[in-house]
Design an enzyme around this catalytic site. Structure first.
Site, short mmCIF file in Angstrom:
data_model
loop_
_atom_site.label_atom_id
_atom_site.label_comp_id
_atom_site.label_asym_id
_atom_site.label_seq_id
_atom_site.Cartn_x
_atom_site.Cartn_y
_atom_site.Cartn_z
CG HIS A 212 -1.96 -0.88 1.35
ND1 HIS A 212 -1.82 -2.22 1.52
CD2 HIS A 212 -3.30 -0.65 1.26
CE1 HIS A 212 -3.01 -2.79 1.56
NE2 HIS A 212 -3.93 -1.86 1.39
CD GLU A 215 -5.00 3.94 0.95
OE1 GLU A 215 -4.13 3.24 1.50
OE2 GLU A 215 -6.21 3.67 1.00
ZN ZN Z 1 -6.04 -1.92 0.98
#
Ligand code: ZN
Length: 364
Positions: A212, A215
């Site tokens: 990730h 974001e």
């Molecule tokens: Zn996620």
């Protein structure tokens, strides 16, 4: 009719079409994708005091589909789901049901991610926590035909020593259901490179990596994910557009982006879909994939994510084909299987789009 003739012709597509479309979901969190009835049922059965009695009560505290102020705020919903996911039975059931729900909307392949360390409150071993989920997915495969794999998530805001244990677990279960390793959790203030030891172990054992990144934090986070931690895919990458040079690198190396449109709006990664870089990335030729992130917390399905993309970004038949194929090509599955799957899926999607064009009298 040949697909090439209608590839760039605008055709009308609806929810029923996207429901039928063969799909993959490469980014879906188990603990964000439980059925609401199951949360309630498990809470009653395991005597977990959530302070609620009905589905409406549950919705009021879980806030499915709610637009949060930040990623950290969005992540609070997991405090509730995790409370009911602390037994073998609960883990088996939630994995089985997730795969069933996905199969019912024609997802043919899914990579389910979660962090076993968050399920140890009743002293289950990490291996047992993994075995239960794998058993649920295996039985769903027998019953509904959906193929799946597990991605083990390390957590940015939990100690690197724990990430190391999760990395060891992933290596032990490589070729036994685990297809990759991830880093999730609070991105701000918790850089991926703190977990470097875990990634060294993962990479030296030829385990796939997705992280990730970009974001809730800027492109520096994506840079770290790729160049320090060896990520093969990037979760979200919403802020990659802020660094043109890195963006070109990602494009040149065909590094897939796991885009989750609804979730990106709800975590505040983008103000709204109009602001989303999806179209920009796609037009540049980046390998973009569509995913749910959290079916329950985000209140979505793959069908809905496709419909959203179609309605907001004026997608043409070729774009739809590219999106489905982006998912298949980016899956963490051995190439010998992937090659067949690419051919089969491409034929199926082209056929569906041509049939739809013919039905609508579209003539090139
Ligand atoms: Zn996620």
């Amino acid at each position: 009719m040949d697909f090439d003739k209608i590839a760039l012709e605008p055709i009308r597509l609806d929810e029923a079409f996207f429901h039928k479309l063969p799909k993959v979901d490469l980014h879906v969190h188990l603990d964000g994708s439980l059925r609401l009835e199951t949360i309630l049922d498990l809470a009653i059965k395991d005597k977990i005091p959530l302070g609620i009695e009905t589905i409406d009560d549950l919705k009021a505290i879980l806030k499915p589909g709610y637009r949060h102020k930040s990623l950290d705020d969005y992540l609070k919903g997991f405090d509730i789901t995790l409370k009911v996911m602390q037994t073998d039975e609960a883990l088996y059931r939630t994995a089985y049901e997730l795969a069933q729900d996905a199969a019912m909307e024609n997802i043919e392949y899914m990579e389910v991610r979660y962090s076993p360390i968050l399920h140890t409150r009743k002293k289950l071993s990490l291996a047992a926590i993994l075995e239960s989920v794998l058993a649920g997915l295996r039985d769903a495969n027998k019953d509904f035909g959906i193929e799946s794999g597990v991605i083990v998530s390390g957590i940015r805001n939990i100690s690197p020593a724990i990430s190391m244990r999760l990395a060891e677990l992933s290596v032990a279960f490589k070729n036994r259901g685990v297809v990759g390793f991830d880093l999730a959790g609070s991105e701000y203030n918790f850089p991926a490179k703190d977990h470097l030891k875990a990634f060294n172990l993962i990479l030296s054992n030829n385990v796939n990596v997705t992280i990730h990144a970009g974001e809730a934090y800027g492109p520096e986070s994506i840079h770290q994910a790729l160049h320090y931690c060896g990520a093969h895919r990037v979760g979200h990458g919403t802020r990659l557009r802020e660094d043109g040079d890195l963006l070109n690198y990602v494009n040149d190396h065909r590094i897939p982006l796991e885009i989750c449109l609804s979730s990106n709006v709800q975590t505040g990664a983008v103000a709204d879909l109009e602001e989303h870089p999806f179209r920009f990335y796609h037009d540049l030729g980046l390998r973009v994939t569509l995913n749910t992130d959290n079916r329950t917390i985000t209140d979505t399905t793959m069908t809905r994510e496709y419909l959203l993309a179609y309605e907001n970004f004026d997608l043409l038949p070729l774009d739809i084909l590219d999106l489905v194929m982006g998912g298949v090509k980016s899956a963490f599955i051995p190439y010998e299987f992937k090659r067949d799957s690419i051919r089969r899926t491409k034929d199926k999607v082209k056929k569906m789009l041509v049939e739809e064009a013919v039905k609508q009298g579209v003539t090139p």
